[in-house]
Design an enzyme around this catalytic site. Structure first.
Site, PDB file in Angstrom:
ATOM      1  N   TYR A 105      -1.955  -1.239  10.867  1.00 22.94           N
ATOM      2  CA  TYR A 105      -2.016  -1.769   9.533  1.00 22.94           C
ATOM      3  C   TYR A 105      -0.993  -1.576   8.742  1.00 22.94           C
ATOM      4  O   TYR A 105      -0.458  -2.395   8.106  1.00 22.94           O
ATOM      5  CB  TYR A 105      -3.422  -0.998   9.098  1.00 22.94           C
ATOM      6  CG  TYR A 105      -3.512  -1.329   7.474  1.00 22.94           C
ATOM      7  CD1 TYR A 105      -3.765  -2.488   6.947  1.00 22.94           C
ATOM      8  CD2 TYR A 105      -3.284  -0.184   6.622  1.00 22.94           C
ATOM      9  CE1 TYR A 105      -4.094  -2.506   5.688  1.00 22.94           C
ATOM     10  CE2 TYR A 105      -3.491  -0.295   5.468  1.00 22.94           C
ATOM     11  CZ  TYR A 105      -3.455  -1.764   4.686  1.00 22.94           C
ATOM     12  OH  TYR A 105      -3.700  -1.698   3.384  1.00 22.94           O
ATOM     13  N   SER A 136       0.931  -1.365  -0.274  1.00 21.18           N
ATOM     14  CA  SER A 136       0.030  -0.091   0.121  1.00 21.18           C
ATOM     15  C   SER A 136       0.889   1.101   0.028  1.00 21.18           C
ATOM     16  O   SER A 136       2.091   1.318   0.496  1.00 21.18           O
ATOM     17  CB  SER A 136      -1.103  -0.107   1.304  1.00 21.18           C
ATOM     18  OG  SER A 136      -1.455   1.265   1.502  1.00 21.18           O
ATOM     19  N   LYS A 168       1.983  -3.974   6.599  1.00 21.13           N
ATOM     20  CA  LYS A 168       2.368  -3.927   5.199  1.00 21.13           C
ATOM     21  C   LYS A 168       3.868  -3.810   5.130  1.00 21.13           C
ATOM     22  O   LYS A 168       4.552  -4.429   4.416  1.00 21.13           O
ATOM     23  CB  LYS A 168       2.012  -2.830   4.656  1.00 21.13           C
ATOM     24  CG  LYS A 168       0.369  -2.891   4.390  1.00 21.13           C
ATOM     25  CD  LYS A 168       0.003  -4.185   3.524  1.00 21.13           C
ATOM     26  CE  LYS A 168      -1.572  -4.342   3.319  1.00 21.13           C
ATOM     27  NZ  LYS A 168      -1.960  -5.440   2.727  1.00 21.13           N
TER      28      LYS A 168
HETATM   29  P1  NAD Z   1     -11.092  -6.613   1.314  1.00 18.19           P
HETATM   30  O1  NAD Z   1     -11.558  -6.691   2.655  1.00 18.19           O
HETATM   31  O2  NAD Z   1     -12.362  -6.428   0.033  1.00 18.19           O
HETATM   32  O3  NAD Z   1     -10.487  -7.991   0.782  1.00 18.19           O
HETATM   33  C1  NAD Z   1      -9.472  -8.688   1.658  1.00 18.19           C
HETATM   34  C2  NAD Z   1     -10.308 -10.151   1.648  1.00 18.19           C
HETATM   35  O4  NAD Z   1      -9.445 -10.962   2.368  1.00 18.19           O
HETATM   36  C3  NAD Z   1     -11.468 -10.249   2.109  1.00 18.19           C
HETATM   37  O5  NAD Z   1     -12.454 -10.916   1.201  1.00 18.19           O
HETATM   38  C4  NAD Z   1     -11.411 -11.158   3.579  1.00 18.19           C
HETATM   39  O6  NAD Z   1     -12.475 -11.865   3.892  1.00 18.19           O
HETATM   40  C5  NAD Z   1     -10.308 -11.829   3.127  1.00 18.19           C
HETATM   41  N1  NAD Z   1      -9.312 -12.186   4.350  1.00 18.19           N
HETATM   42  C6  NAD Z   1      -8.939 -11.413   5.388  1.00 18.19           C
HETATM   43  N2  NAD Z   1      -8.251 -12.095   6.344  1.00 18.19           N
HETATM   44  C7  NAD Z   1      -8.285 -13.335   5.646  1.00 18.19           C
HETATM   45  C8  NAD Z   1      -7.330 -14.595   6.404  1.00 18.19           C
HETATM   46  N3  NAD Z   1      -6.902 -14.915   7.401  1.00 18.19           N
HETATM   47  N4  NAD Z   1      -7.818 -15.853   5.396  1.00 18.19           N
HETATM   48  C9  NAD Z   1      -8.521 -15.739   4.413  1.00 18.19           C
HETATM   49  N5  NAD Z   1      -9.071 -14.785   3.890  1.00 18.19           N
HETATM   50  C10 NAD Z   1      -8.940 -13.466   4.816  1.00 18.19           C
HETATM   51  O7  NAD Z   1      -9.987  -5.590   0.840  1.00 18.19           O
HETATM   52  P2  NAD Z   1      -9.499  -5.045  -0.593  1.00 18.19           P
HETATM   53  O8  NAD Z   1      -9.737  -3.510  -0.599  1.00 18.19           O
HETATM   54  O9  NAD Z   1      -9.677  -6.030  -1.645  1.00 18.19           O
HETATM   55  O10 NAD Z   1      -7.920  -5.206  -0.147  1.00 18.19           O
HETATM   56  C11 NAD Z   1      -7.239  -6.295  -0.754  1.00 18.19           C
HETATM   57  C12 NAD Z   1      -5.795  -6.191  -0.163  1.00 18.19           C
HETATM   58  O11 NAD Z   1      -5.192  -4.900  -0.716  1.00 18.19           O
HETATM   59  C13 NAD Z   1      -5.549  -5.970   1.396  1.00 18.19           C
HETATM   60  O12 NAD Z   1      -4.221  -6.589   1.545  1.00 18.19           O
HETATM   61  C14 NAD Z   1      -5.227  -4.498   1.517  1.00 18.19           C
HETATM   62  O13 NAD Z   1      -4.634  -4.038   2.694  1.00 18.19           O
HETATM   63  C15 NAD Z   1      -4.598  -3.998   0.536  1.00 18.19           C
HETATM   64  N6  NAD Z   1      -4.876  -2.513  -0.011  1.00 18.19           N
HETATM   65  C16 NAD Z   1      -6.055  -2.193  -0.113  1.00 18.19           C
HETATM   66  C17 NAD Z   1      -6.491  -0.882  -0.517  1.00 18.19           C
HETATM   67  C18 NAD Z   1      -7.812  -0.229  -0.391  1.00 18.19           C
HETATM   68  O14 NAD Z   1      -7.680   1.060  -0.486  1.00 18.19           O
HETATM   69  N7  NAD Z   1      -8.741  -0.968  -0.757  1.00 18.19           N
HETATM   70  C19 NAD Z   1      -5.218   0.199  -0.469  1.00 18.19           C
HETATM   71  C20 NAD Z   1      -3.992  -0.456  -0.313  1.00 18.19           C
HETATM   72  C21 NAD Z   1      -3.776  -1.738  -0.177  1.00 18.19           C
HETATM   73  N1  UFG Z   2     -12.263  11.816   3.558  1.00 14.87           N
HETATM   74  C1  UFG Z   2     -13.307  12.540   3.966  1.00 14.87           C
HETATM   75  N2  UFG Z   2     -14.206  12.022   4.190  1.00 14.87           N
HETATM   76  C2  UFG Z   2     -14.560  10.829   4.338  1.00 14.87           C
HETATM   77  C3  UFG Z   2     -13.509   9.655   4.319  1.00 14.87           C
HETATM   78  C4  UFG Z   2     -12.187  10.269   3.626  1.00 14.87           C
HETATM   79  O1  UFG Z   2     -12.908  13.826   3.603  1.00 14.87           O
HETATM   80  O2  UFG Z   2     -15.604  10.279   5.197  1.00 14.87           O
HETATM   81  C5  UFG Z   2     -10.842  12.251   2.965  1.00 14.87           C
HETATM   82  C6  UFG Z   2      -9.503  11.976   3.634  1.00 14.87           C
HETATM   83  O3  UFG Z   2      -9.425  12.713   4.706  1.00 14.87           O
HETATM   84  C7  UFG Z   2      -8.737  11.886   2.459  1.00 14.87           C
HETATM   85  C8  UFG Z   2      -9.575  11.562   1.227  1.00 14.87           C
HETATM   86  O4  UFG Z   2     -11.066  11.592   1.617  1.00 14.87           O
HETATM   87  O5  UFG Z   2      -8.316  13.256   2.175  1.00 14.87           O
HETATM   88  C9  UFG Z   2      -9.146   9.891   1.027  1.00 14.87           C
HETATM   89  O6  UFG Z   2      -9.436   9.105   2.107  1.00 14.87           O
HETATM   90  P1  UFG Z   2      -9.544   7.549   2.082  1.00 14.87           P
HETATM   91  O7  UFG Z   2      -9.839   7.227   3.724  1.00 14.87           O
HETATM   92  O8  UFG Z   2     -10.681   7.183   1.257  1.00 14.87           O
HETATM   93  O9  UFG Z   2      -8.160   7.224   1.626  1.00 14.87           O
HETATM   94  P2  UFG Z   2      -6.927   7.095   2.347  1.00 14.87           P
HETATM   95  O10 UFG Z   2      -5.948   7.753   1.397  1.00 14.87           O
HETATM   96  O11 UFG Z   2      -6.877   8.016   3.616  1.00 14.87           O
HETATM   97  O12 UFG Z   2      -6.435   5.763   2.936  1.00 14.87           O
HETATM   98  C10 UFG Z   2      -6.382   4.681   2.041  1.00 14.87           C
HETATM   99  C11 UFG Z   2      -6.659   3.504   2.709  1.00 14.87           C
HETATM  100  C12 UFG Z   2      -5.434   3.034   3.413  1.00 14.87           C
HETATM  101  C13 UFG Z   2      -4.232   2.920   2.445  1.00 14.87           C
HETATM  102  C14 UFG Z   2      -4.193   4.433   1.854  1.00 14.87           C
HETATM  103  C15 UFG Z   2      -3.133   4.267   0.960  1.00 14.87           C
HETATM  104  O13 UFG Z   2      -7.701   3.432   3.624  1.00 14.87           O
HETATM  105  O14 UFG Z   2      -5.517   1.631   3.857  1.00 14.87           O
HETATM  106  O15 UFG Z   2      -5.346   4.522   1.106  1.00 14.87           O
HETATM  107  O16 UFG Z   2      -3.079   3.344  -0.048  1.00 14.87           O
HETATM  108  F1  UFG Z   2      -3.111   2.615   3.219  1.00 14.87           F
END
Ligand code: NAD
Ligand code: UFG
Length: 349
Positions: free
Chosen positions: A153, A129, A157
Site C-alpha cells: 500500500y 499518506s 503512494k
Molecule cells: P475510502 O475507501 O473510504 O475511499 C476511497 C474510495 O475510492 C472508495 O469510495 C472506493 O470505492 C473508491 N475506489 C477505490 N478504487 C477505485 C477505482 N479503481 N475506481 C473508482 N473508485 C475507486 O478511503 P478514505 O479513507 O476516504 O481514503 C481516501 C484516500 O486517502 C485513499 O487514497 C487513501 O489511501 C488515502 N489516505 C487515507 C488515510 C486514512 O487513514 N483514511 C490516510 C492516508 C491516506
Molecule cells: N491500534 C490499536 N488497536 C487497534 C487498531 C489500532 O491499538 O485495533 C493502534 C495502532 O497500533 C496504532 C494506533 O492505534 O498505534 C493507530 O492505528 P491505525 O491503524 O488507526 O493507524 P496507523 O497510523 O497505523 O495507520 C493509518 C492508516 C495507514 C496510513 C497511516 C498514516 O491505516 O493507511 O495511518 O497515514 F498509512
C-alpha cells in the site's frame, strides 16, 4: 463562474466530506467512484447536507481503470482540477494481495493522468499518506524527510508521488499538490456522513466506535512497551472536516501557475497515544471501552506526528479541531448510524 472539480473516490470517507466542503465553497463537483468501499447513500446525504447547493453535485459509478467510461465523463465537462482519492487502503490486505493494490491504485492513477492530459486538465490534488515517512528517525515529520515504503500500500503512494514528480518535470503545464494525511478520524458534526468500513475495522477509531455500540467486545491495544508516555503508539489524529478543508486550500494554491509539484503534510502537529484517544472517546460518549493489551502489530511505527508549518504558511490552512471534537463527532455518527450507511433511514433534522 463556479469551478468544476472531478473527485475520484468521492463516495468514500474523506472524499464525501471533501465533496460537501467543495459544494458549500461554491464549487461544482463530479464524483467518480466504483463503490467498492463505499455507498451511494453517502452521495445522497452529501447532496442533502448541501441543501440548495446539492444540485451542483453529480455522480458516476465508474471504475477509474475503465478508460472509455472516464473518457466520456471528461468529454462532457471541462474540469478545472481533479482531486484523486480513489484507491484501496488496507495495509494488511495489500501485503496479502499486492497485485490487487498495484493494479487498482497504480493503473487507476495512470489512466486518470492520461485522460486528464488528453483533455488539457493538468491540475491535480493527490491523497498521499504519512506512511511514506516509514519509521521516521525523529518527529515532527517535515516534508523534506527521507521517504520509505514498508508495505505494498505504502509503495503505491510512493510510486504515485514519484510519477507526479516525473510528470511535472516533463511538462511545466502540470500543477500537482501531494497531500500527506496523518490519521483522519471523526465525522461531519451533523452525524449524517462518516466512516463506514466494510468488515472488521483495521484502524483505531472505527474499531473503538464498534466497541462502543456493542458490535465488538473489546479493543485490542497493540503494544504497551513503546518508549512513549504510556507505552502505546502515538499518532497525529486529524478531524476529517479539517482535512476536507485542507483540500479546498490546496485547490486555491493550484491557481498559482508556478507550483509544479508541491507536497504538504495535513495533520495537527500533536501526538496522541492510543490510551489518550480511548479516554477522550469514553469521555465524549459516556461509554466504557474494555481493553485487552496484546503484543505490537507487525509493521507498526512507534511515534508519528506532522510538522504543520509548511501547510500553515503556504496553504494558509491550519486544523481547528482537537481530539474532544473528533471523538464527539465520531460518537454522534456512530450512535446515529450503528451499522453505517446500512442503518435504518436517518432524518436530517
Ligand atoms: P475510502 O475507501 O473510504 O475511499 C476511497 C474510495 O475510492 C472508495 O469510495 C472506493 O470505492 C473508491 N475506489 C477505490 N478504487 C477505485 C477505482 N479503481 N475506481 C473508482 N473508485 C475507486 O478511503 P478514505 O479513507 O476516504 O481514503 C481516501 C484516500 O486517502 C485513499 O487514497 C487513501 O489511501 C488515502 N489516505 C487515507 C488515510 C486514512 O487513514 N483514511 C490516510 C492516508 C491516506
Ligand atoms: N491500534 C490499536 N488497536 C487497534 C487498531 C489500532 O491499538 O485495533 C493502534 C495502532 O497500533 C496504532 C494506533 O492505534 O498505534 C493507530 O492505528 P491505525 O491503524 O488507526 O493507524 P496507523 O497510523 O497505523 O495507520 C493509518 C492508516 C495507514 C496510513 C497511516 C498514516 O491505516 O493507511 O495511518 O497515514 F498509512
Amino acid at each position: 463562474m463556479s469551478k468544476n472539480v472531478l473527485v475520484t473516490g468521492g463516495a468514500g470517507y474523506i472524499g464525501s466530506h471533501t465533496v460537501l466542503q467543495l459544494l458549500l465553497g461554491g464549487y461544482r463537483a463530479v464524483v467518480v467512484d466504483n463503490l467498492d468501499n463505499s455507498s451511494d447513500v453517502a452521495i445522497e446525504r452529501v447532496e442533502e447536507l448541501a441543501a440548495e447547493l446539492g444540485g451542483n453535485l453529480s455522480f458516476h459509478q465508474v471504475d477509474l481503470r475503465d478508460r472509455s467510461a472516464l473518457e466520456k465523463i471528461f468529454a462532457q465537462t471541462k474540469f478545472d482540477a481533479v482531486i484523486h482519492f480513489a484507491g484501496l487502503k488496507a495495509v494488511g490486505e495489500s501485503v496479502h494481495q499486492p497485485l490487487l493494490y498495484y493494479d487498482n491504485n497504480l493503473i487507476g492513477t495512470i489512466v486518470l493522468l492520461e485522460t486528464m492530459a488528453a483533455h488539457g486538465c493538468k491540475n491535480l490534488v493527490f491523497s498521499s499518506s504519512a506512511t511514506v515517512y516509514g519509521w521516521p528517525k525523529e518527529v515532527p515529520c517535515t516534508e523534506e524527510f527521507p521517504l520509505a515504503a514498508v508495505n505494498p500500500y505504502g509503495r503505491t503512494k510512493l510510486f504515485i508521488e514519484d510519477i507526479c514528480r516525473d510528470l511535472c518535470r516533463s511538462d511545466s503545464e502540470w500543477n500537482i499538490i501531494l497531500l500527506r494525511y496523518f490519521n483522519p478520524v471523526g465525522a461531519h458534526p451533523s452525524g449524517y456522513i462518516g466512516e463506514d468500513p466494510r468488515g472488521t475495522p483495521n484502524n483505531l477509531m472505527p474499531f473503538v466506535q464498534q466497541v462502543a455500540i456493542g458490535r465488538q467486545p473489546a479493543l485490542k491495544v497493540f503494544g504497551n512497551d513503546y518508549s512513549t508516555k504510556d507505552g502505546t503508539g502515538v499518532r497525529d489524529y486529524i478531524h476529517v472536516v479539517d482535512l476536507a478543508d485542507g483540500h479546498i486550500a490546496a485547490l486555491r494554491k493550484l491557481s498559482d501557475p508556478n507550483i509544479s509539484c508541491e507536497v504538504y503534510n495535513l495533520g495537527t502537529g500533536k501526538g496522541t497515544s492510543v490510551l489518550e484517544m480511548v479516554a477522550a472517546f469514553e469521555k465524549a460518549s459516556g461509554q466504557k471501552i474494555p481493553l485487552i493489551k496484546v503484543g505490537r502489530r507487525p509493521g507498526d511505527v512507534e511515534v508519528v506526528y506532522a510538522s504543520t508549518k509548511k501547510a500553515e504558511h503556504e496553504l494558509n490552512w491550519k486544523a481547528k479541531f482537537g481530539i474532544e471534537e473528533m471523538c464527539r463527532d465520531q460518537w454522534n455518527w456512530a450512535s446515529k448510524n450503528p451499522y453505517g450507511y446500512r442503518s435504518p433511514n436517518l432524518n436530517l433534522n
